[in-house]
Write an enzyme that holds these catalytic residues in place. Structure first.
Site, short mmCIF file in Angstrom:
data_model
loop_
_atom_site.label_atom_id
_atom_site.label_comp_id
_atom_site.label_asym_id
_atom_site.label_seq_id
_atom_site.Cartn_x
_atom_site.Cartn_y
_atom_site.Cartn_z
N LYS A 1 0.85 -1.20 0.00
CA LYS A 1 0.00 0.00 0.00
C LYS A 1 0.88 1.24 0.00
O LYS A 1 1.91 1.29 0.68
CB LYS A 1 -0.88 0.01 1.25
CG LYS A 1 -2.08 0.89 1.15
CD LYS A 1 -3.23 0.20 0.44
CE LYS A 1 -4.40 1.14 0.19
NZ LYS A 1 -5.51 0.48 -0.49
N GLY B 1 -22.58 5.46 -3.12
CA GLY B 1 -21.62 6.01 -4.07
C GLY B 1 -21.39 5.02 -5.19
O GLY B 1 -22.31 4.34 -5.65
N VAL C 1 -19.86 2.05 -5.37
CA VAL C 1 -20.18 0.63 -5.14
C VAL C 1 -21.61 0.46 -4.63
O VAL C 1 -22.39 -0.33 -5.18
CB VAL C 1 -19.18 -0.01 -4.15
CG1 VAL C 1 -19.54 -1.47 -3.92
CG2 VAL C 1 -17.76 0.11 -4.66
#
Ligand code: NAD
Length: 349
Positions: free
Chosen positions: A81, A184, A186
């Site tokens: 990440k 939103g 998803v």
């Protein structure tokens, strides 16, 4: 600043890399949790942190989560990440993105980046000028890759259907009541897919207008953001923020199933036990929301088209079912079963 390996979220990460580029103002962290299955893949977050140590904690926690997510999605990718520390004086200039691209490149492919909170596909295009270890770039129709939201929504939809089948014994969502927190990219996509099946929907969003508009379009009901977690329904689908399942909210839940897209839904590990103790069927978040990473991983690997993405996303229900079956057989909470499966897959079990 304390060494990353003294942080509570340090979990034998293979590498924690700190970058600073004075000319562009870049300050960034790239954490690589595991490359056991392949390059550490996971998006980059652009975020304001009160303290730089919070950015390191985020990178440590999120990269471990990516190891688990990629492993459980059956991808030949490890977990990593990126975090870029935003500050009020700087914006995402092309120079800053270029410096981040060079940082990614300096890791020689051990880390592959993509979008996360605060980063767009246009930012990935800027980063791609400096490194090839980037995905989530705009793609042509029919190819793998591009905006992960709709693919994540499809995977969550299939996971919700699997949960309805297991938890309610219903093969068809018609008439099943699903409460969705956050409509939103998803949550909105999920609502549309379920509405097409004739499910009964209750929607909420902190952007109340967004929830009301979608509810009107789909013949659903919209409720205030602070009400959705307590709606009496068959399924609660958290598709907004993490850490929404804690001692208080779990106690108040009025649904036998929790299955949604939000990352890190459990506030603490003890919340896995709390859900289990209440007999609530829980779909571990990183298993049900893997559609997006499947999409961008196949883009990066150059392995396949939309059909291949769809075929892999279609396997999400099987994974959930094997977790629920093991949980039922052993009495171990589903979230813990998933973590153990993921640990075994990355050679740490
Ligand atoms: P998004 O920003 O498009 O949508 C999130 C929605 O939630 C927004 O409409 C926002 O107004 C709303 N919201 C925020 N706080 C809320 C609250 N307290 N109550 C109700 N609504 C609230 O984000 P998204 O891409 O749809 O992602 C949703 C969740 O799924 C996030 O947790 C994200 O990390 C996770 N996720 C997304 C993807 C993806 O492919 N986009 C993949 C995996 C996981």
């Amino acid at each position: 600043m304390t060494a990353p390996w003294t942080y509570p979220d340090f979990d034998d990460h293979e590498g924690v890399h700190l970058f600073r580029d004075a000319a562009s103002g870049l300050t960034a962290v790239i954490a690589i949790h595991s490359t056991h299955l392949g390059p550490g893949a996971g998006g980059t977050r652009f975020w304001h942190y009160a303290d730089p140590s919070d950015a390191i904690t985020d990178a440590l926690r999120l990269s471990r989560g990516m190891s688990f997510k990629n492993a459980m999605a059956g991808l030949p990718m490890g977990g990593g990440k990126g975090v870029i520390l935003a500050d009020s004086l700087r914006t995402k200039t092309p120079e800053l993105l270029a410096a981040f691209g060079r940082a990614v490149d300096s890791l020689g492919g051990r880390y592959v980046t993509a979008e996360d909170v605060g980063m767009s596909d246009a930012d990935m295009v800027a980063i791609a000028k400096e490194t090839r270890h980037v995905s989530g770039l705009p793609v042509t129709a029919g190819s793998a890759g591009g905006d992960p939201g709709p693919t994540t929504a499809k995977g969550v939809y299939l996971g919700v259907r699997a949960a309805i089948a297991r938890g309610l014994g219903k093969d068809d969502p018609r008439g099943v009541h699903v409460a969705i927190q956050g409509v939103g990219s998803v949550g909105g996509g999920l609502a549309r897919l379920l509405a097409a099946d004739g499910a009964k929907l209750t929607l909420s969003d902190v952007d109340g207008k967004r929830a009301r508009t979608l509810a009107e379009e789909l013949g659903a009901v919209a409720v205030a953001a602070n009400e959705i977690m307590m709606v009496e329904a068959d399924v609660l689908s958290p598709c907004a923020l993490g850490a929404v399942l804690d001692e208080r909210s779990i106690e108040a839940l009025q649904t036998p199933i929790v299955a949604g897209a939000a990352n890190n839904q459990l506030a603490t590990p003890a919340d896995a036990d709390r859900l289990h103790a209440r007999g609530i069927l829980y779909a571990p978040d990183y298993v049900i929301n893997a559609g997006g990473i499947i999409n961008v991983a196949l883009e990066y690997l150059g392995q396949g088209d939309r059909a291949e993405v769809e075929a892999r996303v279609a396997k999400i229900p099987e994974r959930l079912e094997s977790i629920w079956a093991e949980s039922a057989a052993t009495g171990v909470p589903a979230a813990v079963v998933a973590d153990r499966m993921a640990m075994r897959l990355i050679g740490r079990g």
